[in-house]
Design an enzyme around this catalytic site. Structure first.
Site, PDB file in Angstrom:
ATOM      1  N   GLU A 290       0.748  -1.115  -0.323  1.00  0.00           N
ATOM      2  CA  GLU A 290       0.288  -0.020  -0.312  1.00  0.00           C
ATOM      3  C   GLU A 290       0.617   1.004  -0.142  1.00  0.00           C
ATOM      4  O   GLU A 290       1.356   1.481   0.155  1.00  0.00           O
ATOM      5  CB  GLU A 290      -0.824   0.135   1.733  1.00  0.00           C
ATOM      6  N   ALA A 424       1.770  -0.359  10.490  1.00  0.00           N
ATOM      7  CA  ALA A 424       1.047  -1.905  10.686  1.00  0.00           C
ATOM      8  C   ALA A 424       0.412  -1.849   8.918  1.00  0.00           C
ATOM      9  O   ALA A 424       0.032  -0.762   8.908  1.00  0.00           O
ATOM     10  CB  ALA A 424       0.539  -2.306  11.873  1.00  0.00           C
ATOM     11  N   MET A 425       0.537  -2.937   8.522  1.00  0.00           N
ATOM     12  CA  MET A 425      -0.700  -2.930   7.521  1.00  0.00           C
ATOM     13  C   MET A 425      -1.192  -4.089   7.238  1.00  0.00           C
ATOM     14  O   MET A 425      -1.417  -5.273   7.912  1.00  0.00           O
ATOM     15  CB  MET A 425       0.730  -3.323   5.807  1.00  0.00           C
ATOM     16  N   HIS A 458      -7.238  -1.415  14.768  1.00  0.00           N
ATOM     17  CA  HIS A 458      -7.072  -0.608  14.084  1.00  0.00           C
ATOM     18  C   HIS A 458      -7.289  -1.504  12.178  1.00  0.00           C
ATOM     19  O   HIS A 458      -7.956  -1.613  11.976  1.00  0.00           O
ATOM     20  CB  HIS A 458      -5.999   0.481  13.949  1.00  0.00           C
ATOM     21  N   GLU A 459      -6.251  -2.748  12.358  1.00  0.00           N
ATOM     22  CA  GLU A 459      -5.990  -3.642  11.330  1.00  0.00           C
ATOM     23  C   GLU A 459      -6.752  -4.391  11.538  1.00  0.00           C
ATOM     24  O   GLU A 459      -7.911  -4.795  10.144  1.00  0.00           O
ATOM     25  CB  GLU A 459      -4.481  -4.388  12.039  1.00  0.00           C
ATOM     26  N   GLU A 481      -9.055   4.177   6.220  1.00  0.00           N
ATOM     27  CA  GLU A 481      -8.243   4.829   7.553  1.00  0.00           C
ATOM     28  C   GLU A 481      -9.792   5.077   8.421  1.00  0.00           C
ATOM     29  O   GLU A 481      -9.132   5.160   9.941  1.00  0.00           O
ATOM     30  CB  GLU A 481      -7.568   6.091   6.560  1.00  0.00           C
TER      31      GLU A 481
END
Length: 946
Positions: A290, A424-425, A458-459, A481
């Site tokens: 990303e 993080a992703m 969040h992830e 997001e």
């Protein structure tokens, strides 16, 4: 994706959002801004390039000269936009001197003059005809018919042939259906070989195929089994295949063999390394795609709207394991001694969510509602994964219920990568993290756990918002997001009340207001075209402001309507792509509000900034007016208007949510009637709305008097919001600093963390600015004021273990200030704690929230700094190492500042991923900020390459 915040938590950056310098207002010509008319449309929003962080350099439509380019690069790093310079700002040529006519030339006769003028006019007319009608000739062919369409000028490919496409965006004529990917990374040579076979469907008749490829050496290409020669246009990272025209609806296959180097940056398929406890350097390969880097690992349609399924195979050495999005189905020994891992066919997803890792790692697993959840780390840190596993299990079950859609994969891996730039992703089924945002050791504090839990929350939220339903294009990144950010706070508040996440979310909203008040801000949903603009969307507007306006709309809707609308949105657009309007329409369909959600929220997403609401009360009549809150606007007055769901309470009922009343302010001004006996009004209940309120002299006085009589007449959120609003208004020049001090006077009775830390943070910000201006008189007065008002609180803090996150936050803030002022009762205690820690060889426990205070004080001495550096080299606890690094970078010793900046850039002792933290910490000191700026300018190319 979770950006990494150098201060505390990566709570809503892009992968590369590094707030190395405090952002200041852009220098732009505000008069050139236009005011959008309603209804607003994303395509009508003028996008102004912003660069409040390091950018990946890419496409430059106009080549600037070298000097100008250097100047603009420096300006970008400071978050300043000098891109609107016009030609009238450039130095004009020197004026010519008019010459007197020569005495040897006589005046022509009138007849001659008229004839000459006639001839000149005739010639000029003919020239204009030829110029404006280039298709005309003085032949029998006459003028050609005009063609309204402008001829497309195609770029030139690497082979010298015309490249058959002239746009940064892919044409959309061909849509991928499925990818078969085979990869063989060699972790000795740091190269990889790959083969990709792409099955595609034609949406229209076409004779060409355009897709993405970046830094891949394609050795062979076949289209429908026939060998073809791809054309490449490197500037746009595109390749093209031409062929005889095919018909709409046909399915075709492209196969490409290629090779490349593993990236030495933090994107694409890149190599990472770390030192184990024996001092041996270990290597691994991981991905970060990303937003625009899947094309660096395999040729693909690298835009979020081109969803497809993926089948991945990876060849590896036996000493490593391989991971990808889906579960592994088989491992087959190969004749060359390698192993071939094959993974299940994936769900439909965008290319930026594809991921694979080849590494030596250990894991723990647990089955959660039919999903195998695993946490991976390097073997030396395998005992630090259990907290993450417990937290992920709770959050996954919560999201399954909240979204009314079960997590669609059979496995969920979370992997701590030793060398990872982002926080993080959210790769589907294979979430990657920094070690500091996933691992929790024995020395970790509740504040550390709050950070790790926030990033995991969040992830995991992204698995629905972003992965299951994906924005159509990066202009609506906030749909991913902003929503993931909002869900992280909401879920933690429900599942982990001991982590006091509400104070952190309140602080996040204050940060978002501060950044959105600058002219360098942008609309939440902006026009995005170039790769630089895509990178720039990963900022506080998409994350923090996005989360803030979702809180506002949730608090405005009736109970349960927000969740119902979200569920409808996810089910309607499952496996598809959406735009901004789709979310608002889903919420509108379940809302019983007397006004439309879409109409209201478009004013918040399609124009930048936020409103200042001014309250002017006369008896029972209250006049409310709004204007754009914009710092450094000069003489320009913005005409932006918002649909503001104003909430308010008064002295008769102010604490309970049932006290809240709502008034929709749509116009420039409106009137509100209140009971005559009301003593004071407080707008923006618990700061749930994204706006600032100015109560006027009498309104502020009434609130201040009420707080001095009873601090508990308002919630701690409301009290913190009053402090924040007052300081913001003082920056704008709406209130005097005397009024600010009048409000802060009530704080002698304040005990809650949020208002105290907000007041102290604002005062320390002013103090740091005064120090950098070297105004020693004002610096001394400001320090005296802070000590005079908060000395009792500072001196009452204990140095033992504290379980409350809110109390830890307050204690850290107070002691950090006290020690920075060199107050003996703080510095002496900090050094005593440090010496005990050193004497115990690091086994004596220092409370996690006090580590940075203790280490920073120790780093002021030569022996302390050297001891910390050695401890930093050998520690395997990353959250502890990060606090050591901040202390090392806070030194006032110029030679050490020089060393640590160079070490962060070289990546030997200090990993490159920590360079932004080093620079931001150095910049906080008077000794370091000017040197850091020179260091960045001198090493700009190396920094961007890293």
């Amino acid at each position: 994706m979770e950006p990494f915040d150098e201060e505390r938590a990566p709570l809503p950056r892009n992968m590369i959002e590094n707030s190395m310098f405090e952002e200041e207002p852009d220098v732009v010509d505000l008069a050139k801004e236009t005011t959008p008319s309603y209804p607003l449309d994303p395509d009508d929003v003028v996008y102004e390039p912003r660069t409040s962080r390091l950018l990946v350099r890419g496409l430059a439509e106009n080549d600037a000269d070298e000097e100008e380019e250097d100047y603009e690069s420096s300006a970008r790093l400071l978050g300043m936009s000098f891109m609107n310079r016009s030609s009238n700002q450039r130095t004009s040529a020197s004026a010519f001197t008019r010459q007197e006519p020569s005495s040897f030339c006589s005046m022509p006769s009138t007849k001659t003059l008229v004839a000459g003028v006639f001839i000149l006019v005739l010639v000029a007319s003919m020239v204009m005809v030829v110029y404006f009608l280039p298709g005309c000739t003085f032949t029998k062919d006459g003028c050609k018919k005009s063609n309204a369409s402008q001829e497309v000028v195609f770029p030139i490919s690497e082979s010298g042939e015309p490249f058959p496409w002239a746009d940064l965006r892919l044409p959309g004529v061909v849509v991928p259906v499925h990818y078969d990917i085979l990869l063989h990374p060699n972790l000795t040579t740091m190269t990889f070989q790959g083969t990709v076979s792409i099955t595609m469907t034609l949406q229209q008749d076409t004779d060409k195929l355009i897709l993405h490829s970046s830094n891949l050496k394609i050795s062979r290409a076949t289209f429908e089994g026939k060998e073809v020669k791809p054309l490449e246009y490197k500037l746009w990272q595109q390749i093209a295949i031409t062929f005889p025209k095919l018909k709409k609806g046909q399915q075709c296959t492209l196969k490409l063999d290629y090779s490349a180097n593993l990236s030495n940056r933090y994107d694409g398929f890149y190599n990472s390394s770390y030192l184990d406890t024996t001092g041996t350097r270990r290597v691994l390969a991981a991905t970060q795609f990303e937003p625009l880097a899947a094309r660096k690992a395999f040729p693909c349609f690298d835009e979020p709207a081109f969803k497809a399924t993926f089948s991945v195979k990876i060849k590896r050495e036996a000493r490593y394991i391989s991971l990808s999005n889906m579960p592994k189905t088989s491992t087959t020994p190969q004749p060359d001694g390698l192993l071939l891992d094959e993974f299940e066919k994936s769900v439909t997803m965008s290319t930026y969510l594809v991921a694979f890792i080849v590494a030596n790692m250990s894991s723990v697993s647990r089955n959660v509602s039919g999903t195998e959840v695993s946490v991976y780390a390097v073997p030396d840190k395998k005992d630090q994964v259990h907290y993450a596993l417990d937290s992920a299990a709770k959050l996954l079950e919560f999201y399954n219920g909240f979204f009314d859609i079960d997590y669609p994969l059979s496995k969920l891996d979370m992997v701590a990568i030793p060398d990872f730039l982002a926080g993080a992703m959210e790769n589907w089924g294979l979430i990657t993290f920094r070690e500091t945002t996933l691992l929790v050791g024995n020395h970790s504090s509740p504040l550390d756990k709050q950070l790790v839990t926030s990033v995991i929350a969040h992830e995991l939220a992204h698995q629905w918002f972003g992965n299951l339903v994906t924005m159509m294009w990066w202009n609506d990144l906030w749909l991913n997001e902003g929503f993931a950010s909002y869900m992280q706070y909401m879920s933690i508040e429900k599942l982990f009340p001991e982590l006091d996440i509400d104070n952190e979310f309140l602080n996040v909203r204050f940060r978002a207001l501060a950044k959105d008040s600058l002219n360098s801000s942008h609309p939440i949903s902006s026009v995005v075209k170039t790769p630089e603009q895509v990178e720039e969307m990963f900022d506080s507007v998409s994350y923090e402001k996005g989360a803030s306006i979702l809180l506002m709309v949730n608090s405005t809707l009736n109970d349960g309507e927000f969740r119902k609308g979200v569920i409808e949105y996810l089910k309607k657009f499952k496996d598809r792509n959406t735009v901004n309007e789709d979310l608002w329409n889903s919420l509108s369909s379940v809302s019983k509000l007397p006004f439309g959600v879409a109409e209201m929220m478009n004013t918040w997403t399609l124009q930048k900034g936020f409103p200042l609401v001014t309250v002017d009360r006369t008896g029972s009549k209250v006049k409310l007016s709004q204007e754009h809150f914009l710092l450094d606007a000069g003489n320009f007055t913005s005409k932006n208007l918002w649909h503001i769901p104003l909430t308010y309470v008064n002295d008769s009922c102010s604490m309970a949510s049932g006290c809240k009343q709502v008034f929709l302010l749509k116009e420039k001004s409106a009137n509100l009637d209140i009971p005559a006996g009301v003593k004071w009004l407080k707008f923006n209940y618990k700061n749930e709305g994204f706006y600032i309120v100015d109560y006027g002299v009498e309104g502020w006085k009434a609130l201040i008097d009420a707080l001095q009589q009873d601090v508990n007449i308002l919630s701690h959120d409301d009290r913190a919001a009053l402090v924040n609003n007052m300081f913001m208004l003082s920056r704008l020049g709406k209130v005097s600093f005397r009024q600010v001090l009048n409000l802060l006077a009530y704080m002698s009775n304040e005990t809650e963390t949020a208002p105290l830390t907000e007041g102290l943070g604002q005062l320390m910000h002013i103090l740091r600015m005064l120090e950098k201006r070297q105004d020693l008189n004002l610096v001394g007065r400001m320090k005296a004021y802070i000590i005079g008002h908060f000395q009792a609180l500072m001196d009452s803090q204990l140095w033992e273990e504290e379980s409350s996150v809110a109390k830890q936050t307050l204690r850290f803030t107070l002691l950090e200030i006290s020690c920075s002022f060199n107050r003996g009762n703080c510095t002496d205690k900090a050094m005593a704690v440090f010496h005990n820690w050193v004497a115990s060889n690091g086994t004596e426990h220092i409370p996690g929230d006090l580590m940075r205070v203790v280490f920073t004080q120790a780093a002021k001495t030569e022996d302390g700094w050297n001891t910390l550096l050695q401890a930093y080299r050998h520690s395997i606890y990353d959250l502890e190492k990060r606090k050591m690094l901040e202390a090392l970078a806070s030194t006032q010793n110029v030679s050490k500042i020089v060393w640590i900046l160079k070490a962060g850039l070289s990546g030997s002792v200090i990993q490159n991923q920590e360079l932004p933290l080093v620079i931001s910490t150095v910049c906080k000191s008077f000794a370091g900020y000017l040197y850091a700026w020179n260091f960045v300018k001198e090493n700009w190319e190396k920094i961007t390459q890293r």
